[in-house]
Structures are given as C-alpha cells and as structure tokens.
Design an enzyme around this catalytic site. Structure first.
Site, mmCIF file in Angstrom:
data_model
loop_
_atom_site.group_PDB
_atom_site.id
_atom_site.type_symbol
_atom_site.label_atom_id
_atom_site.label_comp_id
_atom_site.label_asym_id
_atom_site.label_seq_id
_atom_site.Cartn_x
_atom_site.Cartn_y
_atom_site.Cartn_z
ATOM 1 N N CYS A 39 -4.136 0.198 8.295
ATOM 2 C CA CYS A 39 -3.227 -0.451 8.898
ATOM 3 C C CYS A 39 -2.131 -1.084 9.655
ATOM 4 C CB CYS A 39 -2.976 -1.722 7.406
ATOM 5 S SG CYS A 39 -4.441 -1.696 7.003
ATOM 6 N N CYS B 174 -7.900 2.117 -1.021
ATOM 7 C CA CYS B 174 -7.691 1.446 0.169
ATOM 8 C C CYS B 174 -8.165 0.040 -0.198
ATOM 9 C CB CYS B 174 -8.758 1.643 1.049
ATOM 10 S SG CYS B 174 -8.617 0.293 2.578
ATOM 11 N N CYS C 269 -0.976 5.898 6.560
ATOM 12 C CA CYS C 269 -2.748 6.366 7.137
ATOM 13 C C CYS C 269 -3.159 5.643 8.646
ATOM 14 C CB CYS C 269 -2.928 5.174 5.686
ATOM 15 S SG CYS C 269 -5.188 4.933 6.345
ATOM 16 N N CYS D 72 -14.764 -7.358 20.323
ATOM 17 C CA CYS D 72 -13.831 -7.074 18.675
ATOM 18 C C CYS D 72 -12.727 -6.358 19.704
ATOM 19 C CB CYS D 72 -14.207 -6.008 18.166
ATOM 20 S SG CYS D 72 -14.892 -4.027 18.825
ATOM 21 N N CYS E 11 0.774 -0.739 0.394
ATOM 22 C CA CYS E 11 0.104 0.116 -0.430
ATOM 23 C C CYS E 11 0.760 1.323 0.425
ATOM 24 C CB CYS E 11 -1.120 -0.127 1.371
ATOM 25 S SG CYS E 11 -1.562 1.682 1.311
ATOM 26 N N GLN F 103 -21.821 -6.640 10.188
ATOM 27 C CA GLN F 103 -20.029 -7.104 11.033
ATOM 28 C C GLN F 103 -19.283 -6.947 8.847
ATOM 29 O OE1 GLN F 103 -18.397 -7.713 13.216
ATOM 30 N NE2 GLN F 103 -19.386 -9.202 14.741
ATOM 31 N N ASP G 76 -22.119 -9.567 22.561
ATOM 32 C CA ASP G 76 -21.908 -8.659 21.749
ATOM 33 C C ASP G 76 -21.776 -7.863 21.225
ATOM 34 O OD1 ASP G 76 -20.290 -8.371 19.152
ATOM 35 O OD2 ASP G 76 -21.659 -8.866 17.533
ATOM 36 N N TYR H 198 -26.843 -6.733 22.585
ATOM 37 C CA TYR H 198 -26.578 -5.747 21.559
ATOM 38 C C TYR H 198 -26.087 -6.368 20.440
ATOM 39 C CZ TYR H 198 -23.697 -4.602 25.586
ATOM 40 O OH TYR H 198 -23.292 -4.675 26.856
#
Length: 448
Positions: free
Chosen positions: A80, A158, A77, A405, A71, A281, A378, A309
């Site tokens: 990542c 991206c 950025c 997450c 990239c 998701q 979640d 959630y």
C-alpha cells in the site's frame, strides 16, 4: 541543493507512484507518504539535475486529507502507498493519475467519466501470493517484499485480504515448522518453500491452496492434508514446482492433490472455474462494475466480439447473452480450458476460445474471413505494444474497448491506435485496488 539538506516545502501534487511533489528554488522534490496540502520539513536523500528525493522529517501543517494509517507495517511493506490519506482523497488522486496519463503521455483528450468506487476498501482481494522466508532467528515467516527489494516484511494480517487468508497463512507456517520444512533462499538456492498462493471465490467461498516449492518432498502433501482437514473451504490443493532462479512465482509443473485443480465462483451472473494459472480479477464486486462499463462501451448486442487476453473468459462470457458471437483468445492453455468449461457450464454456445497470441489469432481469423465488430483488449501491465496494436487495428473493427491496469501503457497504446485510425472517445477509472497506487481504467476507441 545537496544531500542531507533540510528544506521546508508544501506538497501540491502526487506522482503516479504516490510520492508527494513539492518545489524549492525551482527544484522538484519527491516525498513518499506525503499528502497534497502538507507543509513539511524534508531531508534531501538524493539529488539529480532537475529533481531530487526526500523524506519527511517533520509535518509542520498536516493536509486535511491526512488520516492515521491503520496498518502496523504501512510504509515498510511494499504493497500500500495511500493508507495515510482519506478514501475520497485516494479517489481524487487516482482520477488525476489516469487523466495525466492520457493527456500528457498519450496527448489525448477523451471524455473522462467519474471514477468507479470500490465497494469494499478492505478485505477485497480474492488472491494472495505471499513469499515465505526466514527471520534472523531461523523461524519461518510470511510477508510482503519491502519497496524495491526482496526483503520480506512479516505481515500477520494484511488488511486487503479476507480474514481466512491470515488464518490459513498462520497455520501454514506452524505446520511447516513442525514438519521441518525450510524456506527457499534466493541466494544459496537451497530450501523448499517459496510462496503460499491462495484464491477464494467471492460468492462461493471456495478456496484453492497452491503451495509453491523449489522441489517436491513428501512433507508437502502432509502439509496440504492438514490444511484440508482444518479448512473445509479448501476444495482444491495444488503443488506448484518452481526450481528456476527467477522472480516469476509459478513454475511449469503442477501436482494436483485433490479431485480438481480449480475453484468455482460467479462473475456477472456467470459461473466460472478458476485454475491457479488463469487470469482472474482480484476484486470480484468491483470487477463486475468494470465489466458493466466495458459492456456499455462495447454495445455487443447482435455483434461479433473478439476478446483478446481473455483469461478464463469472464469478460466475453458476460456479454455472450446479447452478442452474436464471442471469440476469446489467450496464450495460457489452462486459462483456455477454464474458459471452455465456463461456457459449457453456463450453457453458452455462441463462444469459441483459441489458445494463441494476438498475431496467431489474427492469422487464424483472417483465414476464416471472420471480422469482429468489437474487440475487447485486456492486456498485462506492459500493455499491448506497437506490434499488437497494428495487428488489432488490421481487423478494422468499428469499436475497441480496452481494459487496463496501467494507465500509462494504456495511454501509450491509445496514442498508437490514434496513428492507426482510432479515436479515444471515453475513459473511466475504476478503483479496484484501494490503498495502493494502482488503478484500472476502461477506454472506448472508435474507428475514425
């Protein structure tokens, strides 16, 4: 050791923020964009009492894990952080992030199952929220914020996004420039365009266009019409008005420009409607693997499942065919409406959806003498927190399945559940977000 010193170190581990970790004279040194096995010349940038931060001056011997980043804005950025190492090395690192969180933060020792791989390490995101700004020459730009800042790094393509998102973004900027639309300035609070928000159905190909503005002006509808004309995949177009001085992307006011404000897609063989504000998701095929693991942990056959959630209801609906009853709880009204419609569309009649927070849902269900056999949780990145954990544990459900997450907050919450009578039995990491430091995990807790 002091600032601007040059030292030689070997990287022996990665932090959960994806900085390499090395030591010199007993001092821990964090070095971004390094890899385990690197031998480096590092310049010290900041010194604290027991650790310091540095940057790579020279790679003396590269790690076997190193690859050439693909990239052009990588390291600039803020998205990542692992594109400089192989995918196998990324998987090993993320498994370790999750294990470290549960063993060190939570003081827990569940059975760790092998990490679930991403089926597509590029182009996997079905959602784009890209800020709009202005470059030094006054031209409109779209890109992503640099690390720990609101400085926009322009990005034409991206690699995490489908190609069509890049094409729509380019046309969005071109048409906006022709209409003399200006970018919103966070300092002066002037200007119109704040974010371009796109969502795409992985299976359906349908796209939702959501234009986030500081205030609505007639040119925004013209912009929408031109994009709708060029891209037949766009089936839903919405103006979202956010006139607040805030980091939150979406405002409260929505103006729907098409016949519907949602897109349709498939998740775990369930047809779903997804509105801009509904949680969904971002990696559909990997989410299907995640939900399959959650279902294996939940063992929902013939049981009452409370889905906290719940977003658009996707986890609960994926279990509805075998469960006795699904009760979904979500605080976002638009998501609850999506969930109800999703159940209706799929002919699922054993589902109920309640718009409430966890505390209110607990009160409602207790008043009806409803006691779930399984609780699905979640939560957002901040996790459940002590109060919600206590409210969930008060149901005394035999099983709790947590999807998270953020392994650190998941481990913290599981430690809280341990105090409330639940053991953390199994945990599996899921690589939903290849190239980044983020990793999902699914956790099984059972009542002791």
């Amino acid at each position: 050791m002091k600032k601007n010193d040059i030292v030689e170190i070997e990287i022996t581990a990665l932090s959960s923020e994806c900085s390499g970790i090395g030591k010199k004279d007993g001092m821990v040194i964090f070095v971004p964009f390094s890899a385990i096995g690197d031998k480096l010349e590092v310049k010290i940038l900041k010194v604290n009492k027991t650790y310091c931060y540095g940057k790579i001056e020279r790679i003396i011997t590269p790690s076997p894990d190193r690859v050439t980043p693909d990239c052009p804005v990588y390291t600039k950025c803020g998205g990542c952080s692992l594109r400089h190492i192989s995918y196998e090395a990324q998987l090993r690192a993320k498994e370790q992030f999750v294990k470290d969180a549960f063993t060190r933060i939570g003081g827990l020792s569940p059975e760790f199952l092998p990490i679930i791989r991403n089926t597509n390490i590029n182009g996997y995101r079905n959602k784009l929220q890209i800020p709009i700004g202005t470059d030094k020459d006054g031209n409109l730009i779209a890109g992503f914020y640099a690390f720990h800042s609101h400085r926009i790094v322009p990005c034409e393509k991206c690699l995490l996004q489908p190609d069509i998102f890049s094409k729509i973004t380019a046309d969005f900027l071109k048409i906006s420039t022709g209409l003399n639309l200006t970018a919103y300035d966070e300092t002066t609070h002037k200007g119109i365009l704040r974010h371009l928000y796109l969502r795409k159905g992985y299976y359906s190909g349908e796209i939702c266009l959501c234009i986030v503005v500081a205030k609505n002006v007639p040119e925004i509808k013209i912009l929408s019409d031109k994009l709708l004309e060029k891209y037949p995949e766009i089936v839903s177009s919405v103006i979202n008005v956010n006139n607040r001085d805030t980091n939150v992307i979406l405002g409260d006011e929505e103006i729907v420009l098409t016949s519907k404000n949602y897109i349709c897609d498939i998740m775990c063989k369930i047809a779903v409607n997804i509105a801009p504000k509904a949680f969904y998701q971002v990696n559909t095929p990997c989410a299907e693997q995640l939900y399959s693991s959650a279902c294996d942990f939940a063992e929902p056959k013939g049981k009452t499942v409370l889905d906290l959630y719940c977003g658009a209801g996707t986890i609960g609906l994926s279990m509805a065919r075998t469960a006795k009853k699904i009760i979904g709880v979500e605080i976002v009204p638009e998501a609850i409406e999506n969930a109800k419609q999703n159940a209706l569309t799929n002919g699922i009649t054993n589902c109920e959806f309640i718009c409430a927070d966890a505390a209110e849902a607990a009160r409602i269900l207790h008043s009806r003498n409803l006691r779930p056999d399984v609780i699905m949780v979640d939560p957002p990145r901040k996790g459940c927190g002590r109060d919600a954990c206590e409210q969930i544990a008060a149901f005394s459900a035999p099983r709790i399945v947590m999807v998270s997450c953020n392994a650190a907050t998941a481990a913290r919450d599981c430690a809280c559940f341990a105090e409330l009578g639940y053991s953390t039995d199994k945990c599996v990491a899921v690589d939903m977000f290849s190239g980044t430091n983020h990793v999902e995990c699914v956790v099984l807790l059972t009542k002791s």
